[in-house]
Design a protein around this motif. Structure first.
Motif, short mmCIF file in Angstrom:
data_model
loop_
_atom_site.label_atom_id
_atom_site.label_comp_id
_atom_site.label_asym_id
_atom_site.label_seq_id
_atom_site.Cartn_x
_atom_site.Cartn_y
_atom_site.Cartn_z
N GLU A 26 51.16 -53.42 109.01
CA GLU A 26 52.37 -54.06 108.50
C GLU A 26 52.04 -55.24 107.60
N ARG A 27 50.99 -55.99 107.96
CA ARG A 27 50.53 -57.10 107.12
C ARG A 27 50.11 -56.58 105.75
N ARG B 218 57.08 -64.62 102.50
CA ARG B 218 57.33 -63.89 103.75
C ARG B 218 58.12 -64.75 104.73
N SER B 219 57.74 -66.01 104.83
CA SER B 219 58.41 -66.92 105.75
C SER B 219 59.87 -67.13 105.35
N SER C 158 61.82 -63.87 105.97
CA SER C 158 62.02 -63.70 107.40
C SER C 158 63.15 -64.59 107.91
N LEU D 135 66.51 -63.21 106.55
CA LEU D 135 66.91 -61.99 107.25
C LEU D 135 67.33 -62.31 108.68
N SER D 136 66.67 -63.27 109.31
CA SER D 136 67.06 -63.68 110.65
C SER D 136 68.48 -64.25 110.65
#
Length: 168
Positions: A133-134, A145-146, A149, A152-153
């Motif tokens: 996945e990475r 990415r952070s 994430s 999306l959270s």
């Protein structure tokens, strides 16, 4: 921004109706397209072990909770239907990865736990799956990415509260 398939679809809709607000389509279309492409990749480490993502999710739910779970609890943990969980558990039991034990007080209830083989498989596969996945996400730097994430959270929390499906 790089032109993607969703941008092309949005341009087509705007040509048909310039007044149309395509904002929701731009977000949801991209989320759906990303999900479809990720599902097509089929999780190579899992596939090499003869598992599907939903089967691995069941094994992972048992492993991460550290206890036996009922099929109903597994359905809630994995956002799956009861029928789908039953079918997957049957296949996993035939492979010797899970055991079912009846409840001493209620014969209608089953408790599902990992066998030693199931536990070893999860413990071996999880680092491989995370590395895979990475690599899939390697086009995004750590900051991107952070941020993605976190966004999306935020969306997920809102959707779970409005549409349902929130975990307990």
């Amino acid at each position: 921004m790089t032109d993607d398939i969703v941008a092309s679809v949005v341009r087509q809709w705007q040509a048909v109706d310039p007044e149309l607000d395509t904002g929701p389509m731009e977000l949801i279309g991209r989320i759906n397209r990303c999900a479809a492409l990720l599902q097509q990749a089929e999780d190579a480490p899992l596939r090499s072990a003869g598992l599907t993502r939903p089967e691995f999710d069941l094994l992972g739910a048992i492993r991460r909770t550290g206890r036996e779970l009922t099929p109903g609890e597994l359905a809630r943990e994995t956002f799956s239907s009861g029928a789908a969980v039953t079918k997957r558990l049957r296949a996993l039991q035939e492979r010797g990865l899970v055991d079912r034990r009846g409840d001493a007080r209620d014969r209608r209830v089953a408790h599902v736990g990992l066998t030693e083989e199931g536990r070893a498989l999860v413990d071996r596969l999880l680092p491989e799956q995370l590395a895979y996945e990475r690599a899939v996400l390697s086009g995004l730097d750590d900051g991107a990415r952070s941020r993605l994430s976190a966004q999306l959270s935020e969306l997920l929390v809102q959707l779970e509260g409005r549409i349902g499906g929130a975990r307990r």
